[in-house]
Design a protein around this motif. Sequence first.
Motif: not given
Length: 748
Positions: A616-632
Motif C-alpha cells: 500500500f502507498d499512503p501517498r496515493i491511497a492505492e496499492h503499487r508494486s513493492l519493487l517500485e515502492l523500493l525503487r528497485v
Amino acid sequence: MTTVYMVVIVCTVCIVYMVCMTESTTERLSPEPVEDENRANFADAYRPHTFKKVFGQDSVVACLSGLIARGRIGRSILLHGAVGSGKTTLARIYARALNCEAPDPRASPCYACEACGRLGEKPIKEFEEYNVSRRGGGREDVERFLSTHDRPVHGAKYRILFFDEAHALTREACDLLLLPVESPQHAIRFIFATTEAERLRRALRSRLLDLLIRPLPVDRAIEFLRQAAEKIGIAHEPGALALLAGLREGYPRDLLLGLERVWERNTPRLTVAQVRAAFDVDQTEVLVAYFTALADGDPDQQAEIVFGWQEQATDKIRWIQAFLLHVYHNEILARRLVVDGVIEAVPENLRAGIVRGFCARLGLADARDLAPFWRQMMAFWPVPETATDETALGLRLTLFHQLVNAGVEGEAVAAERARPTDAAAAIAQASTIAEASRGFGPPPLPRPGARVVADKAGFLTPADVRRIVNSASFLVQEHGLLFNTAFAITPAALGVSGTASAVAAITAFRDELAAQARAWGGGLRAGITVLERDHRGVIGRIVAHLHAPNPLDPADADGARRTEAWVKAWREGAGRLGGDAVEFAPAPVGERAALRFHWRRSLDLCAGLDERVEAFDPRIAEHRSLLELLRVRARSARPVLDHPLVATSASLSDEQVAQACRNRLEPLSAYDDEAWEELTTGWELEEFQVRRDTRAKREGRLAEIRQQFGEATPEARAEIAQTVGGWPSDPRRRPRRWRRERAGEPWP
C-alpha cells in the motif's frame, strides 16, 4: 694354511648369515599398506587415498578435483588448518591425481596406472616433500632444495614440491619462492601446508590457491565416528560417540585416534563410561545436577555445585552456554540440532526433565512457552566478555542465579493479584533485570485490496524483503553503522556446479572473508546474504559492514584496498578462473555517498522478488508494486530450492535485535509504517543518537531503583512496573521524524 682357510670359511659363513638376516629383517620391518587396520593405528588404517574417500571437506575436494576434471590444470596451493586436519593427505592425493593416467580425470588417482602405482607399493611419482621445521626454513636451505628439483620433468606431467610446516619459512625464503611459484620455468607445482597461515608472507600467499580445512561440525563428526565404528566392528552405547565427538577437535584423524584410545578390544561395546574414564570427564553429571538445582530454584545447591566444579572459569561458562543452547533447540523448540557432542551424550530424558522443572516453577504448560525466559538466560553470558577469571565468574553466577530464582518469588507475589496466563506474563514476573522486547515484532496485517501472489518455493517473499530492509535499518539505528562492502559470488565461474556445491562455495567465501577480517584485527560486524539463481546458476549477494583496519597504510584506513587485494587473490587462485567469479564494491568516501551505497546495495538484494507483489502507498491511497515502492529494478530469477534464501549475521538476528531493544526501546520501521519516501533518507543516523541517550537514561533509572529498593523486593517490582509502564512501548509514540498523519490515518 689350514688355519687360514678355516678363518676364511668362518668369515664367509658369518657374512652370508648376516646378509640373510639383514634381508629377513628388512622384509619383516617393511611398512604394511595402511589399509591393514590390524598393523596400523586407526588414523593410518583409514587414511583416505582418493578424493571420494575424504570426509567432510566438500568445498576443498570440489575445488581440487575440479581442477583435475578440467584437464588436470596444475595450480600451486596452500592448505591450512589445525594439526591432524588432513593437509598432508590432501596434498598427496592431489599430487597423484595431477599425474594420474586414468582416461577419466574424475577417477584419478586410480592406483592402476604407472604414475599412481599400487597403493602402498612405492613413493608418489615426482613428489618431493620438504619438511621446513625439520630441514630448515632459511633461504640457503630452500635454495639447495630448489636447485636439486627445479629442473625439467621427464616421464610425468608435473613435479610437485611439497613444503610442509610452511610457517617456518623465513621472510627471505618466501621471497626466494615468489618467482618459481608465480612463473615456473618447468612443469613444477608447489603445495604448501601449515597450521599458521597468517605467518606466511602475504606476497607468497597471494600467489597460491588458499584452501582452509575446517573441523567437522558436531553432527558430521558423530556420523564420521559412526561409520568408522561400523567398519571396524565396534558396537557402541547411545551417546558414546557423541561424547567422544564433543571432546575431540572435529578432524578425522583426531577423532580416529580418540576412538582408538577409548576402545577396549575385549569389551562387547563402547560405553559412555569408557569415554568418560579415558578423558576424565565429569561435565555431563555436573551440568545435569546444576541445571536441576536451577530448575528447583535452590540457591544453596546451585552455589555448592558450580563453585565446587573443578574446571577453569572460562570452561564453566562455555559448558553452561553449550547446555543452554542445546536444550533450547532440542527440548524447547523441538528442533533436532546437535550443538555440542558432550551435551548430546546427556540422556534425553534428563534434559527433558530439567525443562519440565522450569515449566512447573514458572507455571507454563508447554515447553515452547519457556523459550523467552530461556533466551534471557542465554543472553546473560556474552556481556561482559572480560568476565573470565574466578572472581568475575562468581559475581556473574550470583547475578545469574538471581535472574533465575526471581521467577519463583515474583510468581508468589503476583499470585495474589492474578495468575499469568501466557509466557509473556511469566517472563515479566520472572525478571526484574530488564523488560523483554519484541524487536520488530510480527509483520503488520496486509491491507485489503492488494493483489495476492502465491509464494513459490525457491523465490523471495515479502517476508524476506521485510527482513532485509529492517535489518539494514536496525544496523544504523542501533550501531550507527552503514554497510560498506558488497560482493557478488558466481560459483559457476569457479567451475562449481550443482546447487549444494554452489551454496557451499558462497558460504566458504563469506566465512573465509570473516576469518581474514578477524586476522586483520577487525571483523564482519554485520551482514546479509541472499541467494539467487539465473542462467549461470546460483549467485550469492552479500552486503556487510566490514571492519578491516590497515595501520600500515594511512590512506587505507577503512581497509578497502586490502579487502580488494584479498578478494582478487581469492578469485585468481587455482580453479577460480572467471574474472567475474567475485565482484567487490567498497562504499565511496563521504557521508551522503556512503548512505546511498548502504541503501542501494541493501535494496538491490530484493530484486529477485516477483514484480506482481504489491504494497500500500499512503501517498496515493492505492496499492503499487513493492519493487517500485523500493525503487528497485527486478531481476529475472529462477528458484533456489532446499536452501534459505536470506541469512543475516548473528548481530542482526531476531534474538539480538530483541536483546538490544529491551526496556521498551523497540526499533522503528519505515517499511512496516509504509513510509516509503523515508526509507533511504538516513533518519536512522539521528535515531541512533536518540536511542543511545534514551538507553542511558533508562538504565540509570533502573539502577537507582535497584539501589534504593533492592533487586527482588515487592517495592522494587512495583516501582519498576510503574517506571517501565510509563515508557511507551510503541516507538511511534515517541518523537520521530515521520510522526504525522498521512492519507488521513493517525498513528494507532
